[in-house]
Scaffold this active site. Structure first.
Site, PDB file in Angstrom:
ATOM      1  N   CYS A   1       6.851  -3.873  15.800  1.00 32.98           N
ATOM      2  CA  CYS A   1       6.740  -2.713  16.584  1.00 32.98           C
ATOM      3  C   CYS A   1       5.803  -2.701  17.684  1.00 32.98           C
ATOM      4  O   CYS A   1       4.812  -3.392  16.464  1.00 32.98           O
ATOM      5  CB  CYS A   1       6.638  -1.290  15.507  1.00 32.98           C
ATOM      6  SG  CYS A   1       8.546  -0.977  15.608  1.00 32.98           S
TER       7      CYS A   1
ATOM      8  N   CYS B   1       2.079  -1.084  16.123  1.00 33.90           N
ATOM      9  CA  CYS B   1       1.674  -0.647  14.466  1.00 33.90           C
ATOM     10  C   CYS B   1       1.397  -2.452  13.914  1.00 33.90           C
ATOM     11  O   CYS B   1       1.533  -3.218  14.188  1.00 33.90           O
ATOM     12  CB  CYS B   1       3.090  -0.326  14.150  1.00 33.90           C
ATOM     13  SG  CYS B   1       2.977  -0.476  11.862  1.00 33.90           S
TER      14      CYS B   1
ATOM     15  N   GLU C   1       0.819  -1.360  -0.123  1.00 35.62           N
ATOM     16  CA  GLU C   1       0.500   0.331  -0.066  1.00 35.62           C
ATOM     17  C   GLU C   1       1.321   1.438   0.101  1.00 35.62           C
ATOM     18  O   GLU C   1       1.975   1.088   0.562  1.00 35.62           O
ATOM     19  CB  GLU C   1      -0.866   0.096   1.253  1.00 35.62           C
ATOM     20  CG  GLU C   1      -2.228  -0.997   0.882  1.00 35.62           C
ATOM     21  CD  GLU C   1      -2.638  -0.958   2.325  1.00 35.62           C
ATOM     22  OE1 GLU C   1      -4.319  -0.932   2.272  1.00 35.62           O
ATOM     23  OE2 GLU C   1      -2.172  -0.987   3.402  1.00 35.62           O
TER      24      GLU C   1
ATOM     25  N   CYS D   1       3.502   9.012   0.300  1.00 37.15           N
ATOM     26  CA  CYS D   1       4.129   7.861   1.578  1.00 37.15           C
ATOM     27  C   CYS D   1       4.033   6.708   1.364  1.00 37.15           C
ATOM     28  O   CYS D   1       3.484   6.409   0.733  1.00 37.15           O
ATOM     29  CB  CYS D   1       3.107   7.853   2.603  1.00 37.15           C
ATOM     30  SG  CYS D   1       3.638   7.153   3.982  1.00 37.15           S
TER      31      CYS D   1
ATOM     32  N   CYS E   1      -1.031   7.014   9.592  1.00 35.99           N
ATOM     33  CA  CYS E   1       0.846   5.952  10.355  1.00 35.99           C
ATOM     34  C   CYS E   1       0.058   4.849  10.967  1.00 35.99           C
ATOM     35  O   CYS E   1      -0.650   4.950  11.731  1.00 35.99           O
ATOM     36  CB  CYS E   1       1.152   6.896  11.363  1.00 35.99           C
ATOM     37  SG  CYS E   1       1.247   8.658  10.702  1.00 35.99           S
TER      38      CYS E   1
ATOM     39  N   CYS F   1       6.900  -5.664   7.066  1.00 34.58           N
ATOM     40  CA  CYS F   1       7.991  -5.551   8.233  1.00 34.58           C
ATOM     41  C   CYS F   1       8.866  -6.225   9.037  1.00 34.58           C
ATOM     42  O   CYS F   1       7.664  -6.995   9.534  1.00 34.58           O
ATOM     43  CB  CYS F   1       7.648  -3.937   8.522  1.00 34.58           C
ATOM     44  SG  CYS F   1       8.770  -2.835   9.918  1.00 34.58           S
TER      45      CYS F   1
HETATM   46  N1  SAH Z   1       9.993   2.068   9.460  1.00 32.87           N
HETATM   47  C1  SAH Z   1      10.253   3.235  10.004  1.00 32.87           C
HETATM   48  C2  SAH Z   1       9.283   3.524   8.826  1.00 32.87           C
HETATM   49  C3  SAH Z   1       7.942   2.815   8.792  1.00 32.87           C
HETATM   50  S1  SAH Z   1       6.616   3.461   9.676  1.00 32.87           S
HETATM   51  C4  SAH Z   1       9.948   3.476  10.737  1.00 32.87           C
HETATM   52  O1  SAH Z   1       9.883   3.148  12.015  1.00 32.87           O
HETATM   53  O2  SAH Z   1       9.727   4.809  11.203  1.00 32.87           O
HETATM   54  C5  SAH Z   1       6.123   5.934   9.282  1.00 32.87           C
HETATM   55  C6  SAH Z   1       6.288   5.927  11.453  1.00 32.87           C
HETATM   56  O3  SAH Z   1       4.428   5.684  11.749  1.00 32.87           O
HETATM   57  C7  SAH Z   1       6.814   5.773  11.995  1.00 32.87           C
HETATM   58  O4  SAH Z   1       7.063   6.595  13.131  1.00 32.87           O
HETATM   59  C8  SAH Z   1       6.236   4.923  12.714  1.00 32.87           C
HETATM   60  O5  SAH Z   1       6.453   4.694  14.197  1.00 32.87           O
HETATM   61  C9  SAH Z   1       4.277   5.360  13.691  1.00 32.87           C
HETATM   62  N2  SAH Z   1       3.653   4.573  13.792  1.00 32.87           N
HETATM   63  C10 SAH Z   1       3.964   3.589  13.228  1.00 32.87           C
HETATM   64  N3  SAH Z   1       2.121   2.916  13.710  1.00 32.87           N
HETATM   65  C11 SAH Z   1       1.640   3.275  14.443  1.00 32.87           C
HETATM   66  C12 SAH Z   1       0.385   4.614  15.023  1.00 32.87           C
HETATM   67  N4  SAH Z   1      -0.746   2.658  15.313  1.00 32.87           N
HETATM   68  N5  SAH Z   1       0.074   5.072  14.923  1.00 32.87           N
HETATM   69  C13 SAH Z   1       0.516   6.561  14.415  1.00 32.87           C
HETATM   70  N6  SAH Z   1       2.131   6.179  14.539  1.00 32.87           N
HETATM   71  C14 SAH Z   1       2.345   5.373  13.714  1.00 32.87           C
END
Ligand code: SAH
Length: 347
Positions: free
Chosen positions: A118, A121, A94, A107, A334, A114
């Protein structure tokens, strides 16, 4: 077919070599073909009308232009658009297009899924399948421009995946997108977002194209960060901060710190002080991202708690902004992108 090349995988030097040495064409033909693909978003050789008919017929067998195909497109009430793409091997990714007045931001995903897992996420929950190739990264962007019917001014590598775990393909795609004879997108219009892959941050200082760097922090001490972002066990905060200092010394560039605000997990005012102390001596800009819930584990911080956190940052002379939520009604905000396969996607 054996001599056919996959167009979007090639950088400019590879294009030149292919066109002049393999095909015996004059140099300007390379520029014409690149202009069709990267500027005009024409992916069918037969439509490249300034190439003679015979040449087009010949090239059609020798150059494969394979952008990802659009499976589905959704538009949020705030105008954010989400695209679901299918790659040559059937995998799906996506990407999201955000509009802000006179500029817009793609984006982009760097991996199918991934590996970082985390805790907060959605992408991480679906696991990791594979890296994207340079051509799949570039193709995602070009196909998005074509589908949107407009040029896109900015790229953030904040879609699915960890860009700095796919460093080689990422850097090659950046060079292709940046090259003046190809897409010509300025270095300052591209941002890499990382969960803190220390060797990747170090490698970035060697990249001759000065793209911007964002770091997803989310936790201000190792205990909390280990829990939220398991990658912290491999690259703890001390090593991350040291890499950022070196990065800043070499590039002179300010770094954006992303901090997702999760209710009662990382949003106490003491943690704002801890954040400031951790970043002492670095030139940073903080993006506070209201958490987008993906399941029942975590909740979003209240506006009051986000504001109180930000107030402390300002008092400590740290610039910040609260990121406006975009596209959450279509799961395009995000952290809401998920790995889908043919069976599970809602078509
Ligand atoms: N792997 C990279 C890029 C992808 S995530 C990174 O970690 O930076 C893009 C951003 O969205 C990151 O800052 C991530 O921590 C954030 N993110 C992930 N899950 C989220 C959520 N549920 N709500 C808000 N931000 C989130």
């Amino acid at each position: 077919m054996s001599e056919a090349v996959v167009a979007l995988e090639m950088n400019y030097d590879e294009w030149l070599e292919f066109c002049t040495e393999k095909l015996g064409l004059q140099r300007y033909r390379t520029d014409q073909i690149c202009q069709w693909i990267y500027e005009k978003k024409v992916f069918n050789i037969y439509d490249m009308t300034n190439l003679g008919k015979d040449l087009r017929e010949d090239l059609a067998y020798k150059i494969l232009i394979l952008p990802p195909s659009l499976v589905k497109q959704e538009t949020s009430k705030d105008g954010t658009r989400k695209f679901l793409w299918q790659l040559q091997d059937g995998q799906r990714i996506e990407s999201v297009l955000l509009s802000h007045g006179n500029h817009n931001t793609a984006c982009i995903s760097s991996q199918v899924g991934c590996p970082l897992a985390c805790a907060f996420c959605a992408t991480g929950k679906g696991g990791f399948l594979r890296n994207l190739t340079p051509g799949e990264i570039v193709g995602q962007f070009l196909a998005m421009e074509k589908a949107a019917g407009q040029n896109i001014t900015n790229i953030v590598f904040m879609g699915m995946g960890e860009p700095l775990l796919n460093q080689e393909a990422l850097f090659k795609s950046i060079k292709i997108l940046n090259h003046p004879k190809m897409r010509g997108l300025g270095a300052r219009h591209m941002t890499i977002s990382t969960a803190g892959i220390v060797p990747g941050i170090r490698a970035l200082t060697e990249l001759e194209i000065p793209v911007r760097l964002s770091v997803s922090l989310h936790g201000t001490n190792d205990m909390l960060r280990n829990k939220l972002m398991p990658i912290n066990q491999q690259y703890p905060l001390g090593s991350l901060i040291e890499a950022l200092r070196d990065y800043q010394q070499k590039t002179g560039d300010r770094v954006t710190i992303e901090y997702v605000m999760i209710d009662r997990v990382n949003d106490n005012t003491e943690q704002a002080y801890e954040l400031a102390a951790l970043m002492n001596g670095l030139s940073i800009y903080v993006n506070l991202i209201p958490y987008n819930p993906v399941d029942a584990t975590y909740r979003r911080s209240s506006q009051e708690r986000i504001k109180a956190f930000g107030k402390i940052l300002s008092e400590l002379n740290i610039e910040y902004e609260i990121r406006r939520e975009k596209g959450s009604d279509i799961n395009a905000a995000c952290g809401q992108l998920r790995r889908q396969n043919e069976k599970s996607s809602r078509l």
